[in-house]
Scaffold this motif. Structure first.
Motif, short mmCIF file in Angstrom:
data_model
loop_
_atom_site.label_atom_id
_atom_site.label_comp_id
_atom_site.label_asym_id
_atom_site.label_seq_id
_atom_site.Cartn_x
_atom_site.Cartn_y
_atom_site.Cartn_z
N LYS A 146 4.76 0.78 0.36
CA LYS A 146 5.71 0.37 1.66
C LYS A 146 6.65 -0.59 1.19
CE LYS A 146 2.46 2.97 4.57
NZ LYS A 146 1.20 2.51 5.98
N VAL A 191 0.87 -1.49 -0.36
CA VAL A 191 -0.46 -0.25 0.18
C VAL A 191 1.37 1.34 -0.28
CG1 VAL A 191 -1.67 1.27 1.46
CG2 VAL A 191 -1.45 -1.72 0.99
N ASP A 192 0.89 1.98 -1.13
CA ASP A 192 1.15 3.09 -1.28
C ASP A 192 2.95 3.16 -1.01
OD1 ASP A 192 -0.68 5.15 -0.96
OD2 ASP A 192 -0.71 4.90 1.13
N LYS A 240 3.95 -1.72 -9.33
CA LYS A 240 2.52 -2.31 -8.25
C LYS A 240 2.59 -3.86 -8.98
CE LYS A 240 0.56 2.08 -8.85
NZ LYS A 240 -1.12 2.56 -8.87
#
Length: 89
Positions: free
Chosen positions: A39, A36-37, A66
């Motif tokens: 991390k 997420v983001d 991603k």
């Protein structure tokens, strides 16, 4: 400046941060961070930097931000040094 690219297969949300070996020329890595983001990518870069003995700012994901399949670029190091550092996995 020298730069090396490393193919990585990343497993986020693992039990611990570790580089678990090389399989078919691809570095296997696990991090506890969630994807997420960015991390998990940051945790991966920090883990690789620590193993190779370079600053975390010299390590970055250049492909697959991603995806689990990534290409990581490490600046300021030669291929022989990478092979030596990761050879014991």
């Amino acid at each position: 400046m020298q730069a090396v690219r490393i193919e990585v297969r990343l497993r986020p949300r693992g039990s611990r941060d570790e580089l678990s070996g090389v399989r078919d020329g691809v570095l296997q890595a696990k991090v506890t961070a969630a994807p997420v983001d960015g991390k998990a990518n940051k945790a991966l870069c920090k883990l690789i930097a620590k193993r190779l003995g370079v600053a975390p700012s010299r390590v970055g994901v250049v492909r697959g931000a991603k995806s689990r399949e990534k290409v990581v670029r490490v600046e300021g190091i030669e291929q022989a040094e990478v092979d030596a550092a990761l050879g014991g996995l």
